[in-house]
Design a protein around this motif. Structure first.
Motif, short mmCIF file in Angstrom:
data_model
loop_
_atom_site.label_atom_id
_atom_site.label_comp_id
_atom_site.label_asym_id
_atom_site.label_seq_id
_atom_site.Cartn_x
_atom_site.Cartn_y
_atom_site.Cartn_z
N UNK A 127 7.21 14.00 -9.98
CA UNK A 127 7.94 13.15 -9.06
C UNK A 127 8.22 11.82 -9.76
N UNK A 128 9.04 10.99 -9.15
CA UNK A 128 9.33 9.70 -9.76
C UNK A 128 8.22 8.70 -9.46
N UNK A 129 8.12 7.68 -10.30
CA UNK A 129 7.15 6.63 -10.07
C UNK A 129 7.47 5.91 -8.76
N UNK A 130 8.75 5.78 -8.43
CA UNK A 130 9.11 5.12 -7.17
C UNK A 130 8.59 5.90 -5.96
N UNK A 131 8.69 7.22 -6.02
CA UNK A 131 8.20 8.04 -4.92
C UNK A 131 6.69 7.91 -4.77
N UNK A 132 5.99 7.95 -5.91
CA UNK A 132 4.54 7.83 -5.85
C UNK A 132 4.13 6.44 -5.36
N UNK A 133 4.82 5.41 -5.84
CA UNK A 133 4.51 4.04 -5.44
C UNK A 133 4.72 3.86 -3.94
N UNK A 134 5.84 4.34 -3.44
CA UNK A 134 6.14 4.19 -2.01
C UNK A 134 5.09 4.88 -1.15
N UNK A 135 4.71 6.10 -1.53
CA UNK A 135 3.77 6.85 -0.70
C UNK A 135 2.37 6.26 -0.77
N UNK A 136 1.88 5.93 -1.97
CA UNK A 136 0.52 5.40 -2.08
C UNK A 136 0.40 4.03 -1.41
N UNK A 137 1.49 3.27 -1.43
CA UNK A 137 1.48 1.97 -0.74
C UNK A 137 1.42 2.18 0.77
N UNK A 138 2.22 3.09 1.29
CA UNK A 138 2.14 3.42 2.72
C UNK A 138 0.73 3.87 3.09
N UNK A 139 0.15 4.70 2.23
CA UNK A 139 -1.20 5.20 2.48
C UNK A 139 -2.20 4.05 2.59
N UNK A 140 -2.09 3.11 1.66
CA UNK A 140 -3.03 1.99 1.63
C UNK A 140 -2.98 1.20 2.93
N UNK A 141 -1.79 0.83 3.35
CA UNK A 141 -1.67 -0.01 4.55
C UNK A 141 -1.95 0.78 5.84
N UNK A 142 -1.83 2.09 5.77
CA UNK A 142 -2.22 2.92 6.92
C UNK A 142 -3.75 2.94 7.05
N UNK A 143 -4.43 3.03 5.91
CA UNK A 143 -5.90 3.07 5.92
C UNK A 143 -6.50 1.70 6.19
N UNK A 144 -6.07 0.71 5.42
CA UNK A 144 -6.64 -0.63 5.53
C UNK A 144 -5.77 -1.46 6.48
N UNK A 145 -6.02 -1.28 7.75
CA UNK A 145 -5.16 -1.89 8.77
C UNK A 145 -5.25 -3.41 8.78
N UNK A 146 -6.32 -3.96 8.22
CA UNK A 146 -6.44 -5.41 8.16
C UNK A 146 -5.66 -6.05 7.04
N UNK A 147 -5.12 -5.25 6.14
CA UNK A 147 -4.34 -5.77 5.01
C UNK A 147 -2.96 -6.15 5.51
N UNK A 148 -2.48 -7.29 5.06
CA UNK A 148 -1.16 -7.78 5.47
C UNK A 148 -0.20 -7.68 4.29
N UNK A 149 0.84 -6.89 4.49
CA UNK A 149 1.84 -6.73 3.42
C UNK A 149 2.68 -8.01 3.35
N UNK A 150 2.70 -8.61 2.17
CA UNK A 150 3.37 -9.90 2.01
C UNK A 150 4.63 -9.81 1.17
#
Length: 262
Positions: free
Chosen positions: A237-260
């Motif tokens: 897969x592309x790096x962009x696809x992996x980056x987008x999904x793993x970032x979504x995963x992170x903020x789904x798990x760590x709900x206290x994290x604020x995407x800036x």
């Protein structure tokens, strides 16, 4: 591209004059597309500095906990709950079991692991779990303590697919470090190919475990891009696809994290 370094130790970086200060580290990370970092606590003595760093940078979160090899310190559930109260503390850990460095009677490790799990459930913040040469006891205690009620991540994963699947069944995410780029990490690479992409995270564990092409040198958050690129190639897969999904995963798990970063 937006990547997250889901596990680093910013306060353990031993920076040379050429490497600059922490501002320089974060700037280099951002230039490589890494726009959020989770600064992970390993001992109580360092927790004030870990928290202070997170509070100084909008793009940095913090955890609180005792690494399983930190035998000289201990903490009870009530004290851990109290330390976890600041808004910037988004996780409990790292905790878990490590039978590689600790020998003899390690019941203290198992009891302290249970303490962390119970505190995480009390504050409803996810767990960061470390396991080394202790996978059976780690999974058993996770099951006995009901970690599925709070979730978390198996950090710096280097175990087999069966262990990964058992953790996934409890609602956990699997995080890969620079180890996956090493030639002898065949089992870890197979796991990274097979687990669901929507349950994957990437990390550096900086200043440790720098990925190829920086292996043997101090690690830093900017290098998580190498790990992400390697996994993307493994999965075709592309790096962009992996980056987008793993970032979504992170903020789904760590709900206290604020995407800036947009």
């Amino acid at each position: 591209m937006f990547l997250v370094d889901s596990h680093c130790h910013l306060n353990l970086l031993d920076l040379t004059p050429d490497e600059g200060d922490l501002n320089s580290v974060i700037t280099r990370a951002q230039k490589n597309g890494i726009h959020y970092l989770l600064n992970v606590c390993v001992n109580l003595a360092d927790f004030p500095a870990v928290l202070k760093t997170a509070q100084a940078y909008p793009c940095v979160g913090a955890s609180v906990g005792l690494h399983p090899n930190e035998e000289s310190e201990n903490i009870d559930e009530a004290a851990l709950i109290k330390l976890a109260q600041p808004e910037k503390v988004i996780a409990i850990g790292e905790t878990g079991l490590d039978y590689y460095r600790s020998t003899g009677d390690v019941e203290w490790q198992r009891e302290r692991f249970r303490t962390h799990i119970r505190a995480a459930k009390a504050v409803q913040k996810p767990l960061i779990i470390h396991t080394r040469e202790a996978k059976q006891d780690t999974i058993r205690i996770m099951q006995e303590e009901g970690v599925d009620q709070v979730g978390g991540v198996m950090h710096c994963f280097s175990e087999d697919l069966d262990t990964a699947n058992q953790a996934l069944d409890m609602g956990f995410y699997i995080s890969f470090s620079g180890i996956i780029t090493f030639k002898n990490a065949v089992m870890t690479q197979e796991v990274a190919k097979l687990i669901p992409l929507d349950r994957m995270l990437v990390e550096t564990d900086a200043p440790y475990l720098a990925p190829i092409p920086h292996r043997g040198k101090p690690n830093e958050p900017a290098y998580v891009r190498h790990t992400a690129e390697f996994i993307a190639a493994l999965r075709h897969i592309t790096i962009d696809e992996l980056a987008e999904q793993t970032t979504q995963n992170f903020f789904r798990l760590f709900k206290g994290a604020v995407r800036t970063y947009a």
